[in-house]
Motif scaffolding. Structure first.
Motif, mmCIF file in Angstrom:
data_model
loop_
_atom_site.group_PDB
_atom_site.id
_atom_site.type_symbol
_atom_site.label_atom_id
_atom_site.label_comp_id
_atom_site.label_asym_id
_atom_site.label_seq_id
_atom_site.Cartn_x
_atom_site.Cartn_y
_atom_site.Cartn_z
ATOM 1 N N VAL A 1 13.172 9.005 6.160
ATOM 2 C CA VAL A 1 11.856 9.276 6.284
ATOM 3 C C VAL A 1 11.173 8.402 7.234
ATOM 4 C CG1 VAL A 1 11.590 10.517 3.891
ATOM 5 C CG2 VAL A 1 11.169 8.035 4.003
ATOM 6 N N GLY A 2 11.806 7.473 8.024
ATOM 7 C CA GLY A 2 11.204 6.734 8.846
ATOM 8 C C GLY A 2 10.434 5.546 8.463
ATOM 9 N N ALA A 3 10.905 5.341 7.228
ATOM 10 C CA ALA A 3 10.006 3.984 6.698
ATOM 11 C C ALA A 3 10.573 2.734 7.365
ATOM 12 C CB ALA A 3 10.213 3.981 5.193
ATOM 13 N N THR A 4 10.043 1.441 7.248
ATOM 14 C CA THR A 4 10.450 0.222 7.740
ATOM 15 C C THR A 4 11.012 -0.413 6.541
ATOM 16 O OG1 THR A 4 8.268 -0.876 7.505
ATOM 17 C CG2 THR A 4 8.754 0.306 9.576
ATOM 18 N N THR A 5 12.168 -1.312 6.773
ATOM 19 C CA THR A 5 12.582 -2.044 5.810
ATOM 20 C C THR A 5 11.749 -2.971 5.161
ATOM 21 O OG1 THR A 5 14.669 -2.088 6.721
ATOM 22 C CG2 THR A 5 14.390 -3.789 4.909
ATOM 23 N N GLN A 6 10.887 -3.600 5.987
ATOM 24 C CA GLN A 6 9.780 -4.535 5.777
ATOM 25 C C GLN A 6 8.787 -3.903 4.718
ATOM 26 O OE1 GLN A 6 10.696 -4.088 8.680
ATOM 27 N NE2 GLN A 6 11.833 -5.984 9.033
ATOM 28 N N ALA A 7 8.473 -2.495 4.736
ATOM 29 C CA ALA A 7 7.442 -1.897 3.670
ATOM 30 C C ALA A 7 8.304 -1.399 2.456
ATOM 31 C CB ALA A 7 7.031 -0.598 4.684
ATOM 32 N N CYS A 8 9.304 -1.339 2.376
ATOM 33 C CA CYS A 8 9.857 -1.112 1.082
ATOM 34 C C CYS A 8 9.805 -2.075 -0.020
ATOM 35 C CB CYS A 8 11.439 -0.854 1.094
ATOM 36 S SG CYS A 8 11.851 0.566 2.382
ATOM 37 N N LYS A 9 9.286 -1.648 -1.079
ATOM 38 C CA LYS A 9 9.186 -2.531 -2.424
ATOM 39 C C LYS A 9 9.880 -1.887 -3.743
ATOM 40 C CE LYS A 9 4.905 -2.404 -0.842
ATOM 41 N NZ LYS A 9 5.232 -2.038 0.301
ATOM 42 N N THR A 10 10.916 -2.600 -4.385
ATOM 43 C CA THR A 10 11.245 -1.938 -5.329
ATOM 44 C C THR A 10 11.124 -2.988 -6.470
ATOM 45 O OG1 THR A 10 13.126 -1.022 -4.047
ATOM 46 C CG2 THR A 10 13.645 -1.242 -6.565
ATOM 47 N N ARG A 11 10.720 -2.373 -7.608
ATOM 48 C CA ARG A 11 10.732 -3.026 -8.897
ATOM 49 C C ARG A 11 11.775 -2.275 -10.030
ATOM 50 N NH1 ARG A 11 6.473 -1.683 -6.737
ATOM 51 N NH2 ARG A 11 5.936 0.445 -7.699
ATOM 52 N N ILE A 12 12.481 -3.320 -10.585
ATOM 53 C CA ILE A 12 13.528 -2.931 -11.472
ATOM 54 C C ILE A 12 13.116 -3.293 -12.942
ATOM 55 C CG2 ILE A 12 15.822 -3.312 -11.934
ATOM 56 C CD1 ILE A 12 16.246 -4.259 -8.900
ATOM 57 N N GLY B 1 7.570 11.228 -4.584
ATOM 58 C CA GLY B 1 6.377 11.638 -4.814
ATOM 59 C C GLY B 1 5.355 11.139 -3.702
ATOM 60 N N ASN B 2 4.337 11.607 -3.206
ATOM 61 C CA ASN B 2 3.409 11.229 -2.376
ATOM 62 C C ASN B 2 2.281 9.969 -2.737
ATOM 63 O OD1 ASN B 2 4.305 12.956 -0.300
ATOM 64 N ND2 ASN B 2 2.970 14.478 -1.086
ATOM 65 N N LEU B 3 2.131 8.912 -2.002
ATOM 66 C CA LEU B 3 1.223 7.889 -1.832
ATOM 67 C C LEU B 3 0.253 8.664 -0.785
ATOM 68 C CD1 LEU B 3 2.950 4.757 -1.450
ATOM 69 C CD2 LEU B 3 1.713 5.568 -3.433
ATOM 70 N N ASP B 4 -0.960 8.914 -1.303
ATOM 71 C CA ASP B 4 -2.039 9.464 -0.416
ATOM 72 C C ASP B 4 -2.295 8.593 0.753
ATOM 73 O OD1 ASP B 4 -4.295 10.653 0.549
ATOM 74 O OD2 ASP B 4 -5.315 11.112 -1.180
ATOM 75 N N ARG B 5 -2.012 9.160 1.821
ATOM 76 C CA ARG B 5 -2.046 8.154 3.203
ATOM 77 C C ARG B 5 -3.838 7.874 3.334
ATOM 78 N NH1 ARG B 5 1.011 7.435 7.642
ATOM 79 N NH2 ARG B 5 2.278 9.221 6.749
ATOM 80 N N ASP B 6 -4.631 8.521 3.085
ATOM 81 C CA ASP B 6 -6.034 8.239 3.129
ATOM 82 C C ASP B 6 -6.473 7.098 1.852
ATOM 83 O OD1 ASP B 6 -6.432 9.974 5.146
ATOM 84 O OD2 ASP B 6 -6.726 11.756 4.002
ATOM 85 N N ASN B 7 -6.075 7.151 1.049
ATOM 86 C CA ASN B 7 -6.468 6.079 -0.029
ATOM 87 C C ASN B 7 -5.484 5.005 -0.479
ATOM 88 O OD1 ASN B 7 -8.511 7.672 -0.647
ATOM 89 N ND2 ASN B 7 -7.409 9.095 -1.903
ATOM 90 N N TYR B 8 -4.086 4.964 0.420
ATOM 91 C CA TYR B 8 -3.308 3.607 0.175
ATOM 92 C C TYR B 8 -3.937 2.632 0.911
ATOM 93 C CZ TYR B 8 1.055 1.116 -0.036
ATOM 94 O OH TYR B 8 1.935 0.028 -0.206
ATOM 95 N N ARG B 9 -3.787 1.502 0.465
ATOM 96 C CA ARG B 9 -4.082 0.340 1.273
ATOM 97 C C ARG B 9 -3.152 -0.844 0.923
ATOM 98 N NH1 ARG B 9 -6.962 3.599 2.640
ATOM 99 N NH2 ARG B 9 -8.995 3.909 2.937
ATOM 100 N N LYS B 10 -2.670 -1.756 2.130
ATOM 101 C CA LYS B 10 -1.935 -2.599 1.915
ATOM 102 C C LYS B 10 -2.078 -3.890 2.960
ATOM 103 C CE LYS B 10 2.330 -2.598 4.055
ATOM 104 N NZ LYS B 10 3.720 -2.474 4.371
ATOM 105 N N THR B 11 -2.237 -4.848 2.467
ATOM 106 C CA THR B 11 -2.337 -5.961 3.298
ATOM 107 C C THR B 11 -0.962 -7.170 3.050
ATOM 108 O OG1 THR B 11 -4.733 -5.990 2.892
ATOM 109 C CG2 THR B 11 -3.788 -8.103 3.869
ATOM 110 N N THR B 12 -0.519 -7.508 4.291
ATOM 111 C CA THR B 12 0.498 -8.270 4.299
ATOM 112 C C THR B 12 -0.047 -9.660 4.830
ATOM 113 O OG1 THR B 12 2.102 -6.594 4.486
ATOM 114 C CG2 THR B 12 3.016 -8.602 5.115
ATOM 115 N N LEU B 13 0.294 -10.677 4.116
ATOM 116 C CA LEU B 13 -0.324 -11.984 4.383
ATOM 117 C C LEU B 13 1.031 -12.808 4.608
ATOM 118 C CD1 LEU B 13 -2.942 -12.251 1.681
ATOM 119 C CD2 LEU B 13 -3.143 -11.585 4.134
ATOM 120 N N GLY B 14 0.919 -13.886 5.556
ATOM 121 C CA GLY B 14 2.007 -14.779 5.701
ATOM 122 C C GLY B 14 3.127 -14.361 6.615
ATOM 123 N N GLY B 15 4.151 -15.137 6.673
ATOM 124 C CA GLY B 15 5.327 -14.951 7.526
ATOM 125 C C GLY B 15 6.090 -13.719 7.182
#
Length: 119
Positions: free
Chosen positions: A32-43, A105-119
């Motif tokens: 689906v063209g995601a980036t590796t850096q954007a992937c987050k998994t909780r086990i 499932g979908n994350l609603d693009r209009d309502n999803y927010r993310k901030t990446t801080l640091g290196g």
């Protein structure tokens, strides 16, 4: 994005969950063209489960995978099938009754927010 949750019963404790999560990240990138850096998994290891008739031999793995809206149904179907195949190949062997499932499932693009801080 993607937000991934892998829930499993204790029957699959011997699984290499890190390797499986990284494989799912790769599938998200490739499918689906995601980036590796954007992937987050909780086990999530689930000790208190009631499955089917309540027999404690019942086992489960479920992958809940949320991606930003805008992907085609074909992309979502392909990702779900690829993740299902990875789960079936990657979880530790267990011969008892088991359920392995995936939901895309979908994350609603209009309502999803993310901030990446640091290196």
């Amino acid at each position: 994005m993607p937000q991934i949750t892998l829930e499993h019963s204790t029957h699959f404790d011997a699984t290499d969950w890190r390797a499986l999560a990284l494989e799912i990240h790769r599938l998200c990138v490739d499918t689906v063209g995601a980036t590796t850096q954007a992937c987050k998994t909780r086990i999530v290891r689930c000790e208190n489960l009631i499955i089917a008739d309540g027999d404690p031999a019942q086992a489960m793995v479920h992958c809940d995978l949320r991606i930003l809206s805008g992907r085609t149904q074909e992309q979502k179907t392909a990702l779900g099938e690829a993740v299902q195949t990875a789960l079936l190949a990657g979880v530790a062997p267990y011969e008892g009754p088991r359920q392995i499932s995936v939901e895309i499932g979908n994350l609603d693009r209009d309502n999803y927010r993310k901030t990446t801080l640091g290196g």
